[in-house]
Write a protein that holds these residues in place. Structure first.
Motif, PDB file in Angstrom:
ATOM      1  N   LYS A  68      82.518  70.976  14.159  1.00  0.00           N
ATOM      2  CA  LYS A  68      81.220  70.325  14.046  1.00  0.00           C
ATOM      3  C   LYS A  68      80.953  70.095  12.562  1.00  0.00           C
ATOM      4  O   LYS A  68      81.200  70.970  11.734  1.00  0.00           O
ATOM      5  CB  LYS A  68      80.098  71.196  14.615  1.00  0.00           C
ATOM      6  N   GLU A  70      78.041  69.346   9.843  1.00  0.00           N
ATOM      7  CA  GLU A  70      76.598  69.372   9.588  1.00  0.00           C
ATOM      8  C   GLU A  70      76.349  68.723   8.232  1.00  0.00           C
ATOM      9  O   GLU A  70      76.728  69.266   7.193  1.00  0.00           O
ATOM     10  CB  GLU A  70      76.085  70.814   9.580  1.00  0.00           C
ATOM     11  N   LYS A  72      74.415  67.853   5.069  1.00  0.00           N
ATOM     12  CA  LYS A  72      73.378  68.538   4.298  1.00  0.00           C
ATOM     13  C   LYS A  72      72.580  67.562   3.429  1.00  0.00           C
ATOM     14  O   LYS A  72      71.403  67.770   3.183  1.00  0.00           O
ATOM     15  CB  LYS A  72      73.996  69.606   3.393  1.00  0.00           C
ATOM     16  N   SER A  85      78.558  67.726   3.368  1.00  0.00           N
ATOM     17  CA  SER A  85      78.440  68.371   4.677  1.00  0.00           C
ATOM     18  C   SER A  85      79.244  69.661   4.736  1.00  0.00           C
ATOM     19  O   SER A  85      79.994  69.996   3.821  1.00  0.00           O
ATOM     20  CB  SER A  85      78.868  67.408   5.784  1.00  0.00           C
TER      21      SER A  85
END
Length: 140
Positions: A68, A70, A72, A85
């Motif tokens: 995954k 994410e 930022k 990320s």
């Protein structure tokens, strides 16, 4: 006509979604046919075209799982997006040459995406926090 930040976000999010599903064809479809694909430090160096990027993704999806991304922070410019990320998942293979032994893994990424006027990814440049990978996947 310049892409809006929302249009660039949609394309990058689509790209990351295909990566999360280990969908090589989907990822490649987000790239322009003649896209430059550059994973800094990867042995092949930069590649050109979807077929040039294919080997990287096939290897990546064999070496990492349950990934995954994410995001930022994102910064936008005329025809480009910079994404900072964090990738989280498991390392069942040997990602980037480090024996994973199915251990959990987390590392930072910095992507620089450039886009065609039609909205495809013309260039993907990726910087990976290899120090974090080494710290989490030391030889046993």
């Amino acid at each position: 006509m310049a892409l809006t930040p929302a249009q660039m976000d949609r394309k990058v999010d689509e790209h990351f979604d295909f990566e999360a599903r280990d969908d090589v064809e989907g990822v490649l479809a987000t790239l322009a046919p003649d896209a430059e694909h550059d994973i800094v430090g990867y042995p092949t160096g930069p590649t050109v075209g979807r077929d040039g990027a294919r080997g990287f993704y096939e290897t990546l999806f064999a070496d990492l799982s349950d990934g995954k991304v994410e995001s930022k922070r994102r910064l936008y410019g005329d025809g480009f997006l910079v994404d900072e990320s964090i990738w989280r998942g498991r390392a069942p293979g040997a990602p980037f040459g480090f024996e994973g032994r199915n251990r959990p893994l987390e590392f930072r990424l910095l992507h620089v995406f450039e886009f065609t006027d039609a909205g495809d990814i013309a260039r993907e440049n990726v910087w990976i926090d290899f120090a974090a990978i080494v710290a989490q996947l030391p030889p046993e």
